[in-house]
Write an enzyme that holds these catalytic residues in place. Sequence first.
Site, mmCIF file in Angstrom:
data_model
loop_
_atom_site.group_PDB
_atom_site.id
_atom_site.type_symbol
_atom_site.label_atom_id
_atom_site.label_comp_id
_atom_site.label_asym_id
_atom_site.label_seq_id
_atom_site.Cartn_x
_atom_site.Cartn_y
_atom_site.Cartn_z
ATOM 1 C CD GLU A 77 9.193 -11.709 -8.701
ATOM 2 O OE1 GLU A 77 8.554 -10.790 -7.813
ATOM 3 O OE2 GLU A 77 10.590 -11.593 -8.713
ATOM 4 N NE ARG A 109 4.635 1.659 0.113
ATOM 5 C CZ ARG A 109 5.526 1.132 0.958
ATOM 6 N NH1 ARG A 109 6.879 1.481 0.269
ATOM 7 N NH2 ARG A 109 5.459 0.754 2.124
ATOM 8 C CB CYS A 155 -0.898 -0.032 1.196
ATOM 9 S SG CYS A 155 -1.910 -1.337 1.324
ATOM 10 C CE LYS A 169 11.463 -3.429 -5.414
ATOM 11 N NZ LYS A 169 11.927 -4.355 -6.150
ATOM 12 C CD1 TRP A 189 -0.519 -6.239 -3.252
ATOM 13 C CD2 TRP A 189 -0.497 -6.819 -1.130
ATOM 14 N NE1 TRP A 189 -0.178 -7.446 -3.056
ATOM 15 C CE2 TRP A 189 -0.211 -8.147 -1.669
ATOM 16 C CE3 TRP A 189 -0.946 -7.042 0.376
ATOM 17 C CZ2 TRP A 189 0.095 -9.349 -1.022
ATOM 18 C CZ3 TRP A 189 -0.684 -8.292 0.930
ATOM 19 C CH2 TRP A 189 -0.175 -9.349 0.260
ATOM 20 C CG ASN A 192 1.518 0.336 4.308
ATOM 21 O OD1 ASN A 192 1.016 -0.666 4.189
ATOM 22 N ND2 ASN A 192 2.644 0.835 4.263
ATOM 23 N N GLY A 193 -0.853 -1.296 6.211
ATOM 24 C CA GLY A 193 -0.317 -1.986 7.537
ATOM 25 C C GLY A 193 -1.759 -3.233 7.830
ATOM 26 C CD GLU A 204 16.566 -13.676 -7.699
ATOM 27 O OE1 GLU A 204 16.097 -14.255 -6.828
ATOM 28 O OE2 GLU A 204 16.094 -12.584 -8.399
ATOM 29 C CG HIS A 260 18.068 -37.525 -5.404
ATOM 30 N ND1 HIS A 260 18.621 -38.878 -5.170
ATOM 31 C CD2 HIS A 260 19.388 -36.825 -5.677
ATOM 32 C CE1 HIS A 260 19.818 -38.792 -4.930
ATOM 33 N NE2 HIS A 260 20.449 -37.730 -5.332
ATOM 34 C CE LYS A 282 13.511 -11.914 -9.818
ATOM 35 N NZ LYS A 282 13.821 -11.190 -8.832
HETATM 36 O O1 M6R Z 1 12.583 -5.664 0.348
HETATM 37 P P1 M6R Z 1 13.166 -7.108 0.435
HETATM 38 O O2 M6R Z 1 14.576 -7.363 0.009
HETATM 39 O O3 M6R Z 1 13.054 -7.275 1.863
HETATM 40 O O4 M6R Z 1 11.957 -8.147 -0.270
HETATM 41 C C1 M6R Z 1 12.048 -9.452 0.005
HETATM 42 C C2 M6R Z 1 11.268 -10.031 -1.210
HETATM 43 O O5 M6R Z 1 9.810 -9.747 -0.800
HETATM 44 C C3 M6R Z 1 11.778 -9.713 -2.554
HETATM 45 O O6 M6R Z 1 12.961 -10.042 -2.860
HETATM 46 C C4 M6R Z 1 10.681 -10.486 -3.542
HETATM 47 O O7 M6R Z 1 10.894 -11.897 -3.601
HETATM 48 C C5 M6R Z 1 10.793 -9.904 -5.120
HETATM 49 N N1 M6R Z 1 9.642 -9.712 -5.527
HETATM 50 C C6 M6R Z 1 11.599 -10.790 -5.820
HETATM 51 O O8 M6R Z 1 11.868 -10.245 -7.038
#
Ligand code: M6R
Length: 613
Positions: free
Chosen positions: A493, A27, A2, A608, A74, A100-101, A486, A509, A490
């Site tokens: 997501e 956000r 948010c 984010k 969000w 926000n929260g 990673e 395995h 990527k």
């Molecule tokens: O701000 P942070 O690095 O703590 O965020 C952690 C994860 O939420 C963040 O890395 C998330 O996995 C990303 N969207 C990945 O691209």
Amino acid sequence: MCGIVGYVGGKEAYPIIIKGLKRLEYRGYDSAGVSIGNTKGIALLKQKGKVSDLEAYTEGREKSGSIGIGHTRWATHGVPNQVNAHPHLSGDGKLSLIHNGIIENYDSIKKALQSKGHIFNSDTDTEVLIHLIENIKNHEQVNLFESVRIALSEVIGAYAIVVMEEGVNNEFIAARKGSPLVIGVGRDEYYIASDASPIIEYTNEVVYLEDGEIARVNCEEVLEIKTITNKIITPYIQELKLSLDTIEKGGFSHFMLKEIYEQPKSILDTMRGRIDTESKEIKLGGISDYEQKIINADRIIIVACGTSWHAGLIGEYLLEDLARIPVEVEYASEFRYRNPIIRETDVVLAISQSGETADTLAALALAKQKGATVLGICNVVGSSIPRLTDGGIYTHAGPEIGVASTKAFTTQVVVLTLMSLRIAKQKGTLSNTNYHQLITQLELIPEKVERVLQTNDQIEKIAKQFKDVSNFLYLGRGYNFPVALEGALKLKEISYIHAEGYPAAEMKHGPIALIDADMPIVVIATKKGNYEKILSNIQEVKSRGGRLIAIVTEGDKTVKELADYCIEIPNCFEELTPLLSNIPLQLLSYHIALMRGCNVDQPRNLAKSVTVE
Ligand code: M6R
């Protein structure tokens, strides 16, 4: 999660708020809304969807006024729709709130208020909070500042809130606990936002509200801050060091692509001033007071989430390999709830781009409470994690706006490399020759990343061949195993293709059962470490008809004969490979997602910074 924006002063509030909401849209982007105050009252306008949907909705509607608050959501409580969108109003419609929260005890508060006759329109915890404030204001006959303060002392949970009152067009009240808020100080005007990006073009003087603080923001008076326990606080005005061009797309079609291409520069920025040009000595001022603690630590526990957790895994390999310190890498969300053993001799290192991730923050707070030394690697200066830690190192990657983390990851890995080298040198676990070779190679990385970026057109062509598949497997060994994780994260997501990362040797395995012509496999097969072993894994894939995309070292001939597609990266030391091998995977995800028509910068259901559990 948010985004919050507010303005009070002499200008029209609406355009400032809409522009700010667009900057904060990373956000959360399932609905948005504004409240604008003018002599006629509060104009409340909200809409499901993006800020642009809100803009279209407000077209031709009354929205003039020099005070306003806005929110991009969000969803946590209640589906994303117009009713649940913020701002929310009090029962009499005179107070308006953005939040926000999460208010954890909203249900019991709601029931108590319902028994007093309050009627709720939405499913949100936020509406409960504004009714609570209204109830206190009416019954205790106190002003809004005091009503908010009393209400917050009854609330359990995390929040950043801004509240405005009908007919009071020079002032709003703001408070935070667990979610960020920054106040921009202008001349006879104030701005407020979840981060500084909506503020920077108007003023570079800001006050970061601390947890448990509440502010009366009146454009005709100086800023008044107190704690929720009623202690007066003197506002500390800081100078913002953020430039406007760093938060704009700068000619790129997406923030993600811009941020991928920024990596040579952001890696340089991460190293800047930290490696002595003559002696090659590494200086990490933010942790120098804790260097002996690190050297003597029984173990280092790294806590993080998502991409930052993957960087943490590379940190484990580096710190154990070079500095010979035992390292455990924990998902912050698991660590905080599993009654972990934490000793005073432990060093707990949080890694977070945003510095606001709720689970990472809570894991760190737990470690601190148990007496461990707590350190951080963060990107956002002044965020909550750096303020909680004993010491830390900023990545200096610059603002990362694309939800998919790219340059944050590479710069976190650079910081972990610098830290491992520094500790290894001080501890004597690395010979001078190896130390100097590694530093020299590290300094060459930005230029090598530039070369990797030149494979973009080739990667785009490869993406075309794979854009319609449903599954992907990513394999890597050693330092490239976290890169495989990673790469898979990527892809899933932003393109919504199911992807899994595996240590290559684990394939037999289980995952090997999945391999057929419909299951593409990305394998990182650079010419170091376990090269021979990964060749066997490649053979295993090929003999089962799998289609292979391989990331290989320049000049490799062996893998080229086996793989369907090869992307070359420059030769480098094994310890530094992730800094290069990760880049083609970022580009591959980007192009596939784009070809599938996905919103690359704002993938569905994500935000984010994850400031709720
Ligand atoms: O701000 P942070 O690095 O703590 O965020 C952690 C994860 O939420 C963040 O890395 C998330 O996995 C990303 N969207 C990945 O691209």
